[in-house]
Design a protein around this motif. Structure first.
Motif, PDB file in Angstrom:
ATOM      1  N   GLY A 243       0.819  -1.218   0.000  1.00  0.00           N
ATOM      2  CA  GLY A 243       0.000   0.000   0.000  1.00  0.00           C
ATOM      3  C   GLY A 243       0.847   1.261   0.000  1.00  0.00           C
ATOM      4  O   GLY A 243       0.545   2.231  -0.711  1.00  0.00           O
ATOM      5  N   ILE A 244       1.932   1.267   0.781  1.00  0.00           N
ATOM      6  CA  ILE A 244       2.831   2.429   0.802  1.00  0.00           C
ATOM      7  C   ILE A 244       3.507   2.584  -0.559  1.00  0.00           C
ATOM      8  O   ILE A 244       3.611   3.694  -1.097  1.00  0.00           O
ATOM      9  CB  ILE A 244       3.885   2.283   1.927  1.00  0.00           C
ATOM     10  CG1 ILE A 244       3.214   2.346   3.302  1.00  0.00           C
ATOM     11  CG2 ILE A 244       4.957   3.370   1.824  1.00  0.00           C
ATOM     12  CD1 ILE A 244       4.102   1.915   4.456  1.00  0.00           C
ATOM     13  N   MET A 591      -0.482   6.454   7.142  1.00  0.00           N
ATOM     14  CA  MET A 591      -0.743   7.672   6.358  1.00  0.00           C
ATOM     15  C   MET A 591       0.517   8.524   6.258  1.00  0.00           C
ATOM     16  O   MET A 591       0.870   9.035   5.191  1.00  0.00           O
ATOM     17  CB  MET A 591      -1.859   8.497   7.018  1.00  0.00           C
ATOM     18  CG  MET A 591      -3.224   7.862   6.949  1.00  0.00           C
ATOM     19  SD  MET A 591      -3.986   7.961   5.326  1.00  0.00           S
ATOM     20  CE  MET A 591      -4.481   9.675   5.295  1.00  0.00           C
ATOM     21  N   LYS A 592       1.214   8.670   7.395  1.00  0.00           N
ATOM     22  CA  LYS A 592       2.438   9.483   7.371  1.00  0.00           C
ATOM     23  C   LYS A 592       3.512   8.825   6.512  1.00  0.00           C
ATOM     24  O   LYS A 592       4.283   9.506   5.835  1.00  0.00           O
ATOM     25  CB  LYS A 592       2.957   9.696   8.797  1.00  0.00           C
ATOM     26  CG  LYS A 592       4.074  10.746   8.844  1.00  0.00           C
ATOM     27  CD  LYS A 592       4.559  11.025  10.249  1.00  0.00           C
ATOM     28  CE  LYS A 592       5.687  12.051  10.222  1.00  0.00           C
ATOM     29  NZ  LYS A 592       6.288  12.249  11.534  1.00  0.00           N
ATOM     30  N   SER A 593       3.549   7.488   6.529  1.00  0.00           N
ATOM     31  CA  SER A 593       4.510   6.760   5.703  1.00  0.00           C
ATOM     32  C   SER A 593       4.284   7.047   4.225  1.00  0.00           C
ATOM     33  O   SER A 593       5.231   7.290   3.469  1.00  0.00           O
ATOM     34  CB  SER A 593       4.392   5.255   5.956  1.00  0.00           C
ATOM     35  OG  SER A 593       4.750   4.952   7.279  1.00  0.00           O
ATOM     36  N   ALA A 598       5.702   9.822  -0.594  1.00  0.00           N
ATOM     37  CA  ALA A 598       5.185  10.617  -1.719  1.00  0.00           C
ATOM     38  C   ALA A 598       5.961  11.925  -1.864  1.00  0.00           C
ATOM     39  O   ALA A 598       6.181  12.413  -2.980  1.00  0.00           O
ATOM     40  CB  ALA A 598       3.702  10.906  -1.515  1.00  0.00           C
ATOM     41  N   LEU A 599       6.387  12.507  -0.741  1.00  0.00           N
ATOM     42  CA  LEU A 599       7.171  13.748  -0.761  1.00  0.00           C
ATOM     43  C   LEU A 599       8.457  13.550  -1.562  1.00  0.00           C
ATOM     44  O   LEU A 599       8.808  14.368  -2.427  1.00  0.00           O
ATOM     45  CB  LEU A 599       7.496  14.160   0.676  1.00  0.00           C
ATOM     46  CG  LEU A 599       8.067  15.559   0.892  1.00  0.00           C
ATOM     47  CD1 LEU A 599       7.062  16.624   0.524  1.00  0.00           C
ATOM     48  CD2 LEU A 599       8.497  15.726   2.343  1.00  0.00           C
ATOM     49  N   LYS A 600       9.148  12.431  -1.284  1.00  0.00           N
ATOM     50  CA  LYS A 600      10.381  12.130  -2.026  1.00  0.00           C
ATOM     51  C   LYS A 600      10.078  11.902  -3.507  1.00  0.00           C
ATOM     52  O   LYS A 600      10.843  12.310  -4.383  1.00  0.00           O
ATOM     53  CB  LYS A 600      11.055  10.878  -1.444  1.00  0.00           C
ATOM     54  CG  LYS A 600      11.610  11.073  -0.045  1.00  0.00           C
ATOM     55  CD  LYS A 600      12.119   9.746   0.516  1.00  0.00           C
ATOM     56  CE  LYS A 600      12.451   9.876   2.001  1.00  0.00           C
ATOM     57  NZ  LYS A 600      12.709   8.568   2.616  1.00  0.00           N
ATOM     58  N   ASP A 633      12.341   1.426  -1.462  1.00  0.00           N
ATOM     59  CA  ASP A 633      13.070   1.725  -0.222  1.00  0.00           C
ATOM     60  C   ASP A 633      12.130   2.247   0.861  1.00  0.00           C
ATOM     61  O   ASP A 633      12.214   1.840   2.032  1.00  0.00           O
ATOM     62  CB  ASP A 633      14.175   2.755  -0.485  1.00  0.00           C
ATOM     63  CG  ASP A 633      15.294   2.187  -1.348  1.00  0.00           C
ATOM     64  OD1 ASP A 633      15.321   0.955  -1.531  1.00  0.00           O
ATOM     65  OD2 ASP A 633      16.126   2.963  -1.860  1.00  0.00           O
ATOM     66  N   ALA A 634      11.226   3.166   0.449  1.00  0.00           N
ATOM     67  CA  ALA A 634      10.313   3.777   1.429  1.00  0.00           C
ATOM     68  C   ALA A 634       9.357   2.740   2.014  1.00  0.00           C
ATOM     69  O   ALA A 634       9.139   2.694   3.232  1.00  0.00           O
ATOM     70  CB  ALA A 634       9.523   4.904   0.772  1.00  0.00           C
TER      71      ALA A 634
END
Length: 763
Positions: A243-244, A591-593, A598-600, A633-634
């Motif tokens: 999901g992430i 959610m924060k993950s 997504a920011l990266k 990686d994330a």
């Protein structure tokens, strides 16, 4: 108490035979899909109308060889990315699996100081059962077996989906009907393979364990609960990690590509586009496959544990004992007949027929399964028997058990259609959300959240009614088989679920291969229908998770010898509060993950657009590999903390605070987790389909909000982007949280009952 019509020998033949039929049917579907050739070579026309009998009018001006070649290359890139990610994920998960297996052995073995002596049975002190050490060894073995089966289920599903996506794209050139059949057959391969494998492996495990346990069915089925724990623990990491991965790529692709650069979805110029398509397979296919396998394993284990201490287990009635497995066996046959309605009996000729065809699958399978349940309840159960009910034996009739399974089955259908009403853009709730985009993203978010909260009401009533009726008729066993009823058509549910990501990938490949607008419209229509049915699938998963968790909770309370769970007791009440908080903590982490990953991704996509000359003009190729690496990686890094939270909570609470506090934690997490899961999934689904409603522009109302690139559309894209982690990461993972904590508590119940509550003992 009259005996069952079906003999024990008949049961031993029927269960593996149905599983084998399911596996063979999935292989037949795979062979049919493989007939769509993914190679640019010309083939001689077939006598019965083959590939070359179709004039590809839409592709005028394009070289057919080049189109097929590009589709093959894109499919290969998606498949390699998905395989690479899953292998990396499974390496980390494998380490956890080994460590947790050792933990199970140490905790359960230490109950009697690793003694090899037989001990009095938990529910009948007059009889002697196998040693605690035997329970530790066999529970560990069944945990590993469930974990491996779950991993294999997810991996095979991913392989099938990546095999079929480009083939669906190529079939879309011949018409929407051909593309639909290819996507649906591919989903059916996964559905039947997973349902049949889960049943067959569990049946073989029971028979192998029986060689040692003999007449000690209480110990045998207590050890088998590890199978459900293994299945769900792998599903948790698969769902969270996948999901992430998928949402980091999706959010990055949407925010920069569609909102900032105003380019289409799946445009080959977007660096995140391959990662996005890979994510559909590792999250929505591999993760979902492991998730529903976990639900099936746990509901079967919950029913078997309760049955083993009821008259079925006490009298060694094998057919009655295997009633939950017989329900699943009949389910495979029913789903097989149902699948033929979509692929062989009726042909889809227009776009508007796609969604009704998928909904008919749910209705037909439910109607046929009701007949199947009645038949199996009549031939496999004695007219009257007793079911364990918190220390007493409750007399139950076979027709009462039929109603328990049937109400679970029909409650699932109700939840499915309510979910569809709130997430399909054919109805007013989603159209209202789309209309709110006129005034910007803020009103879109407000309307979407309100829709999600409202969509919880009817499913909760459906779950509540099924719990009340099934418990009244057959105590906790009734709830366990109601959950099995909801999951009895799992092969059809998975086929419909897997169809969605396959169609989504097919659309992406059509865009990246430069195929015509008409082909993309067809794949978009397939995807839109799949999007709604995916939401229905999530509704089924959440509803069944609630019933499974309650059944496991009941088994845990019985095994831990808790007479009553009194919420006015401080020990229980603090557990309730902490348990109700856990789904919020878990959702915050996931959610924060997604947000940080997504920011990266957004920064990388922007960097490539700004620094690679000719990328926007289409003369230069983006660096897809870097975006794939960011997602990989994330997701690997970020899946560990939420997974640890879920896996360690029952161990810490049970050991330090005891079984009463743990019972409060389980009840609290179940009650709040179900509400948040339904709300999150439906909010995200509604935002997604509101965006698609504006993009499709089919009605006058939709046209007034569009076109693509308008302010309303950009507001809809932002809503969809916020909803992505809700519907594909947090929401679906929450149902695993409530199931996993319950089954883990049941597996470790002997240790908690004997040595738990250390903190209170010291005070």
């Amino acid at each position: 108490m009259g005996g069952a019509i079906l003999s024990d020998l008949g049961t031993e033949i029927v269960i593996p035979a149905c599983a084998v039929v399911g596996i063979l049917f999935s292989l037949v579907q795979w062979v049919l899909v493989s007939k769509v050739k993914l190679s640019p070579q010309r083939h001689a026309p077939e006598k019965n109308g083959g590939y070359n009998d179709y004039l590809i009018e839409e592709e005028e001006g394009l070289n057919d060889h080049n189109v097929v070649q590009r589709c093959a290359e894109i499919q290969s890139a998606i498949s390699e990315g998905a395989t690479s990610f899953l292998f990396t994920e499974y390496q980390y998960v494998g380490i956890f699996m080994a460590a947790f297996a050792i933990l199970i052995f140490l905790f359960l073995g230490s109950v009697e100081g690793f003694s090899t002596k037989s001990q009095p049975c938990t529910y009948n002190n007059d009889k002697m059962c196998k040693s605690a050490l035997a329970n530790a060894i066999f529970s560990t073995a069944s945990f590993l077996l469930g974990a491996i089966t779950s991993v294999v289920s997810g991996f095979l599903g991913m392989k099938i989906a990546t095999y079929a996506n480009a083939r669906t794209t190529l079939e879309a050139r011949k018409g929407v009907g051909k593309a639909f059949i290819t996507a649906f057959r591919s989903g059916a391969v996964m559905g039947f393979l997973l349902a049949a494998n889960g049943l067959l492996v569990l049946y073989i495990a029971i028979n192998l364990f029986k060689l040692y346990y003999g007449d000690d069915w209480e110990g045998l089925f207590e050890a088998i609960t590890g199978y459900g724990l293994g299945g769900s623990s792998m599903a948790l990491f698969g769902r969270v990690g996948g999901g992430i991965y998928t949402k980091a790529a999706d959010v990055g692709a949407d925010l920069v590509g569609k909102v900032e650069r105003n380019i289409p979805e799946d445009d080959p110029r977007n660096p995140a586009v391959i990662a996005d398509n890979v994510g559909d397979n590792v999250g929505d296919i591999a993760g979902m496959g492991s998730d529903l396998f976990g639900s099936y394993a746990e509901s079967s284990c919950a029913a078997l544990v309760v049955a083993s201490i009821s008259s079925f287990g006490i009298n060694h009635d094998l057919t009655g004992m295997c009633y939950p497995l017989l329900i699943s066996s009949v389910g495979i046959l029913v789903c097989l007949i149902t699948t033929l309605f979509a692929t062989d009996f009726f042909e889809i000729k227009a776009v508007k027929e796609i969604e009704p065809a998928l909904k008919k699958q749910l209705i037909i399978s439910t109607a046929l399964m009701t007949i199947g349940i009645a038949l199996i309840s009549w031939i496999a159960l004695p007219s009257s028997f007793t079911i364990f009910n918190f220390g007493t034996q409750k007399v139950v009739k076979n027709w009462e058990l039929f109603f328990c399974v049937a109400i679970g089955l029909w409650a699932g259908l109700v939840i499915g259609f309510v979910t569809e009403y709130y997430t399909s853009n054919a109805y007013s709730p989603v159209q209202d959300v789309a209309d709110s985009c006129r005034t910007g993203a803020a009103t879109n978010v407000i309307f979407g959240l309100a829709l999600g909260y409202k969509s919880v009401i009817i499913p909760i009533f459906a779950i509540a009614v099924s719990i009340f009726v099934s418990f009244s008729l057959a105590a906790m066993y009734g709830i366990a088989v109601a959950a099995l009823g909801m999951l009895s058509t799992i092969a059809t549910g998975l086929a419909i679920d897997a169809y969605g990501p396959i169609s989504d990938n097919a659309g992406g490949i059509a865009e990246m291969a430069g195929m015509s607008h008409r082909i993309r419209e067809r794949t978009d229509a397939l995807d839109a229908a799949g999007n709604t049915t995916a939401a229905i699938g999530k509704g089924f998963a959440i509803g069944s998770a609630a019933l499974v968790s309650l059944a496991l909770f009941g088994a845990f309370v019985s095994r831990a010898a808790i007479s009553t769970v009194d919420v006015l007791t401080p020990k229980v009440f603090i557990g309730l509060l902490v348990g109700a908080m856990l789904p919020y903590w878990f959702s915050a982490m996931t959610m924060k993950s997604v947000g940080s990953a997504a920011l990266k991704m957004v920064e990388e996509v922007r960097r490539q657009f700004n620094t690679i000359p000719g990328l926007m003009e289409g003369t230069a190729k983006p660096d897809y590999a870097t975006c794939v690496k960011i997602s990989t990686d994330a997701s690997i890094k970020e899946m560990i903390p939420p997974g640890a939270l879920v896996m360690l909570t029952p161990l810490i609470v049970g050991t330090l605070f005891g079984v009463e506090t743990l019972s409060g934690v389980l009840a609290g997490s179940l009650v709040s987790g179900v509400q948040i899961a339904i709300s999150a999934s439906n909010t995200g689904g509604a935002w997604d389909n509101a965006k698609k409603y504006i993009e499709a522009g089919v009605s006058d109302h939709a046209k007034s909000l569009g076109p693509k690139g308008s302010d309303s559309h950009k507001a809809a894209v932002i809503g969809d982007t916020i909803g992505d982690p809700l519907k594909d990461t947090s929401g679906p993972s929450l149902n695993i949280l409530i199931k996993l904590m319950a089954v883990e508590s049941l597996v470790f119940a002997p240790f908690f009952a004997r040595h738990g509550g250390l903190l209170f003992k010291l005070l």
